[in-house]
Enzyme design. Structure first.
Site, mmCIF file in Angstrom:
data_model
loop_
_atom_site.group_PDB
_atom_site.id
_atom_site.type_symbol
_atom_site.label_atom_id
_atom_site.label_comp_id
_atom_site.label_asym_id
_atom_site.label_seq_id
_atom_site.Cartn_x
_atom_site.Cartn_y
_atom_site.Cartn_z
ATOM 1 C CB CYS A 114 -35.598 -19.080 -42.483
ATOM 2 S SG CYS A 114 -36.433 -20.220 -43.671
ATOM 3 C CG ASP A 139 -33.481 -33.544 -45.797
ATOM 4 O OD1 ASP A 139 -32.292 -33.043 -45.363
ATOM 5 O OD2 ASP A 139 -34.408 -33.059 -45.453
#
Length: 345
Positions: free
Chosen positions: A215, A135
């Site tokens: 979100c 990531d």
């Protein structure tokens, strides 16, 4: 010289012994759909302020270009499934809800060390060159995870597995070694809409599509400045991330509890007091969240989130806490404080 299949068997066994819950392999070029998918996502503006997603698109969309010499990608999943119900804290408006993955140590550090150990083992066994990612680089981990058979991208866009649900961190080891690969997983979501229906802000325009601008994970972590007034009430007491869509997935009945204690919730982060968090100054914030992924967003953004939660609490006794920050040096914090006071008046 070990055969490719024998090396793969030993590699998988080594990965599991390191603490990963699953290990599968694919080729860097096994995700040809990603460039078009990414371009559509960016054109719709779903990435919001995450401008880094529009940078190095040629790498993010095609992992084969990230390191042309790589022949195999070892995809790994590490479980962080909680022992507790992560949605229970939502029933306590005086407390803050922090995403499960952020309730202790920063997973980047933990997973990367495990990946490096596995990569060193692979070199010692078979030679070749390796690069590890978790990531922190333009690698489409979810798509590669799907292609490798690790799981499939569910309707909430996260990777789901029939073996361990969807509570998992993904990591990858790119290597120049030509190792036999696995078969891509197929979609097992069926007609289920549990994750879509669970979203408090309707951040899914359609199944398998996420508009980050709505979100709560994006709003509390990536979004700089004030959050739109229409979205603030929908955030509830979620102050860092949101687990609602993950927690709703029925495949979590197969979840494997996190084996690393560094993922277990700290006592002071499982359900922290909003009143106490709102009083943190910069030095106190840095000290409290040292070694935590929360530290990355800084005191101002974090306290902004806490004040939105206070405004949503309906608890008039928290009004004095918000009032104390109405003249905060950070204009976004001050704006959030004034909003909270108005909500509680």
């Amino acid at each position: 010289m070990k055969s490719g299949l024998e090396l793969k068997e030993r590699l998988v066994a080594q990965a599991l012994s390191e603490g990963f819950v699953s290990c599968r392999l694919c080729r860097p070029w096994d995700v040809p759909h990603v460039p078009t998918q990414l371009q559509t996502y960016l054109e719709k503006g779903y990435h919001g302020q995450m401008t880094w997603m529009a940078e190095r698109v040629h790498w993010r969309g095609d992992p084969a270009k990230l390191w042309p010499e790589a022949r195999s990608v070892v995809m790994l999943a590490e479980s962080y499934a909680p022992e507790h119900d992560p949605t229970e804290v939502l029933n306590h408006p005086d407390l803050g809800a922090i995403s499960v993955y952020a309730q202790n140590k920063d997973y980047h550090d933990v997973v990367k060390k495990r990946l490096k150990r596995l990569a060193r083992w692979l070199i010692s066994e078979a030679g070749g060159e390796v690069k590890v990612f978790v990531d922190t680089a333009p690698v489409p981990e979810k798509a590669l995870g799907h292609a490798s058979g690790l799981g499939w991208q569910g309707k909430h866009t996260n990777l789901v597995s029939r073996e361990w649900g969807n509570w998992a961190f993904l990591g990858s080891v790119f290597t120049t070694l030509d190792i036999p690969v696995d078969v891509a997983e197929i979609d097992h979501c069926g007609s289920c809409r549990a994750c879509l229906n669970a979203c408090p802000t309707n951040a899914f325009p359609a199944p398998y599509q996420l508009d980050a601008r709505r979100c709560i994970s994006y709003l509390t972590i990536e979004h700089k400045g004030p959050v739109d007034a229409e979205l603030r009430p929908l955030m509830g007491n979620r102050i860092y991330g949101c687990d609602d869509c993950l927690a709703a997935c029925p495949w979590n009945k197969f979840a494997v509890l996190a084996s690393d204690m560094r993922y277990a919730a700290r006592d002071d982060l499982a359900a922290p007091s909003l009143a106490k968090l709102a009083k943190l100054d910069d030095a106190e914030f840095r000290n409290k969240f040292s070694g935590s992924p929360i530290k990355r967003i800084g005191r101002n953004r974090f306290v902004r989130n806490v004040l939105y939660a206070i405004g949503n609490s309906g608890l008039t006794e928290l009004r004095v806490t918000a009032q104390a920050l109405c003249d905060d040096q950070d204009p976004v914090v001050a704006d959030a404080a004034r909003w909270a006071v108005s909500q509680l008046s």
